[in-house]
Design an enzyme around this catalytic site. Structure first.
Site, mmCIF file in Angstrom:
data_model
loop_
_atom_site.group_PDB
_atom_site.id
_atom_site.type_symbol
_atom_site.label_atom_id
_atom_site.label_comp_id
_atom_site.label_asym_id
_atom_site.label_seq_id
_atom_site.Cartn_x
_atom_site.Cartn_y
_atom_site.Cartn_z
ATOM 1 C CE LYS A 111 32.379 50.471 46.633
ATOM 2 N NZ LYS A 111 33.313 50.509 45.511
ATOM 3 C CE LYS A 193 34.236 43.409 50.880
ATOM 4 N NZ LYS A 193 35.083 43.299 49.729
ATOM 5 C CE LYS A 196 40.733 47.995 48.476
ATOM 6 N NZ LYS A 196 41.495 47.232 47.529
HETATM 7 P P1 ATP Z 1 37.629 46.123 49.826
HETATM 8 O O1 ATP Z 1 36.298 45.689 50.252
HETATM 9 O O2 ATP Z 1 38.697 45.719 50.755
HETATM 10 O O3 ATP Z 1 37.699 47.575 49.475
HETATM 11 P P2 ATP Z 1 37.485 45.511 47.079
HETATM 12 O O4 ATP Z 1 36.571 44.405 46.700
HETATM 13 O O5 ATP Z 1 37.081 46.880 46.796
HETATM 14 O O6 ATP Z 1 37.921 45.276 48.561
HETATM 15 P P3 ATP Z 1 39.654 44.902 45.289
HETATM 16 O O7 ATP Z 1 41.058 45.167 45.632
HETATM 17 O O8 ATP Z 1 39.188 45.461 44.022
HETATM 18 O O9 ATP Z 1 38.934 45.368 46.541
HETATM 19 O O10 ATP Z 1 39.323 43.336 45.311
HETATM 20 C C1 ATP Z 1 40.173 42.387 44.828
HETATM 21 C C2 ATP Z 1 39.586 41.019 45.042
HETATM 22 O O11 ATP Z 1 39.509 40.709 46.430
HETATM 23 C C3 ATP Z 1 38.177 40.803 44.492
HETATM 24 O O12 ATP Z 1 38.147 39.618 43.732
HETATM 25 C C4 ATP Z 1 37.313 40.669 45.723
HETATM 26 O O13 ATP Z 1 36.193 39.833 45.501
HETATM 27 C C5 ATP Z 1 38.277 40.060 46.702
HETATM 28 N N1 ATP Z 1 37.927 40.328 48.102
HETATM 29 C C6 ATP Z 1 37.778 41.545 48.676
HETATM 30 N N2 ATP Z 1 37.491 41.415 49.988
HETATM 31 C C7 ATP Z 1 37.467 40.073 50.245
HETATM 32 C C8 ATP Z 1 37.228 39.303 51.430
HETATM 33 N N3 ATP Z 1 36.967 39.870 52.598
HETATM 34 N N4 ATP Z 1 37.291 37.955 51.330
HETATM 35 C C9 ATP Z 1 37.561 37.349 50.157
HETATM 36 N N5 ATP Z 1 37.789 38.029 49.001
HETATM 37 C C10 ATP Z 1 37.743 39.370 49.043
#
Ligand code: ATP
Ligand code: LTN
Length: 336
Positions: A111, A193, A196
């Site tokens: 980030k 991965k 969003k």
């Molecule tokens: P993003 O990368 O989409 O912004 P994030 O990790 O910031 O996702 P959160 O909404 O806080 O978003 O994550 C919620 C859960 O989703 C966490 O436990 C995270 O590990 C899981 N997660 C996020 N992306 C994936 C993915 N591509 N595959 C499996 N689990 C995921």
């Protein structure tokens, strides 16, 4: 009863990766564990958010928790900023954490690279706030996707160090990372991965996407130059599509390979799109089902339950460190 704690950020939209990697497991684990599911809006503000949108997304995420199947009779759902103990314990843990260990966090490094000179202190401190979330509830198990593994290790390290230096205070949590689905990949770039914050919106299927968008995203999904449809890690694009298919249908890898034995990639993508649309239909209907009154009653109840537990842990940690202030240390010791 053992406890689980997990959370998601109310930023952007919840996608299939979030669901298959995390939320789905929260729903099944809630029957075996005392469960706390948090909407981590203090984590969300580590990047700039539009205030009105953040408030709206916070409410929407609570609705999504309910719609995926988190049962408020079994589980506690609450908003992080409603329980001030999260921020308070973060300060204490900041005094235990080391710069060098936070500098090693890969999510921070990724980030920070994107933001260059505008890296906020909150973003740097993100994993310590996450550790506070988990440790406040004396959590046994933390169901998350693979990307959170390093943060969990830090949480354990901070708890172990605190316990060693000040006496036993925090339970040491274990990560729960599913064998299948812990890292759902982008449909447009199987090396990344599903996220969003991806620049390409076609790589990410949102739980609230309409049928047309879902069909379009799967149709455009990147594959490879092969033809056979098999679970093969060396062909990550197809393996990713098959993993999604497996989790949404509940079929075994062998059944799925048999099913697609004489079929091509186009057929796989079409069937996967149809399965996803069908899977999400009842969920999407449920999202709109909760009224604002029900939601705020539920979140207030969650806040009160969470506060009760968080308060005891925080006061214990403060007493152990000798920062109880005017509160009576002897009285506290009896509650530990
Ligand atoms: P993003 O990368 O989409 O912004 P994030 O990790 O910031 O996702 P959160 O909404 O806080 O978003 O994550 C919620 C859960 O989703 C966490 O436990 C995270 O590990 C899981 N997660 C996020 N992306 C994936 C993915 N591509 N595959 C499996 N689990 C995921
Ligand atoms: N960093 C996590 C969200 C999160 C979390 C937590 C998950 C914040 N606090 C505590 C589990 C336990 C993420 O997925 N982005």
């Amino acid at each position: 009863m053992k406890r689980i704690f997990s959370g998601a950020q109310p930023t952007g939209n919840v996608h299939l990766g979030n669901y298959l990697g995390a939320l789905r497991n929260w729903v099944s684990l809630q029957h075996e564990y005392e469960s706390f599911f948090c909407i981590v809006n203090l984590h969300a503000i580590t990047t700039r958010q539009d205030p009105a949108l953040l408030a709206q997304k916070t409410k929407e995420l609570a609705q999504i928790y309910l719609a995926v199947g988190i049962d408020p009779e079994l589980s506690t759902i609450f908003i992080q900023s409603d329980v001030a103990e999260h921020a308070e314990l973060t300060w204490i843990l900041n005094c235990v954490a080391r710069m060098s260990e936070l500098e090693r966090m890969t999510q921070f490094k990724d980030k920070a690279k994107k933001q260059r000179e505008n890296v906020g202190v909150g973003m740097f401190d993100y994993p310590v706030l996450m550790a506070a979330d988990i440790l406040l509830y004396q959590t046994d198990l933390v169901p998350v996707g693979e990307d959170q593994k390093q943060h969990l290790e830090l949480t354990r390290d901070l708890a172990i160090r605190f316990n060693r230096d000040y006496g036993d205070t925090f339970r040491i949590p274990e990560p729960y990372i599913p064998k299948v689905g812990a890292r759902i990949m982008s449909l447009s770039d199987p090396a990344k991965k599903m996220s969003k914050s991806d620049d390409d919106p076609n790589g990410c299927v949102m739980l609230l996407d309409d049928a047309d968008s879902i069909q379009r995203k799967f149709k455009r999904a990147v594959t490879d130059s092969g033809t056979t449809i098999r679970f093969d890690e060396s062909r990550p694009a197809i393996a990713n599509l098959l993993t999604i298919f497996q989790l949404l249908t509940g079929k075994s890898p062998e059944q799925i390979e048999d099913h697609f034995a004489a079929k091509g990639y186009a057929q796989l993508k079409q069937e996967l799109a149809d399965v996803t649309v069908e899977f999400l239909k009842p969920f999407q209907e449920r999202v709109r089902a909760t009224t604002d009154e029900e939601l705020s009653r539920l979140l207030e109840k969650g806040r009160d339950k969470a506060r009760q537990i968080a308060r005891v842990t925080l006061e214990t940690a403060m007493a152990r460190m000798g920062i109880s202030g005017a509160r009576e240390l002897a009285g506290l010791a009896a509650r530990i």
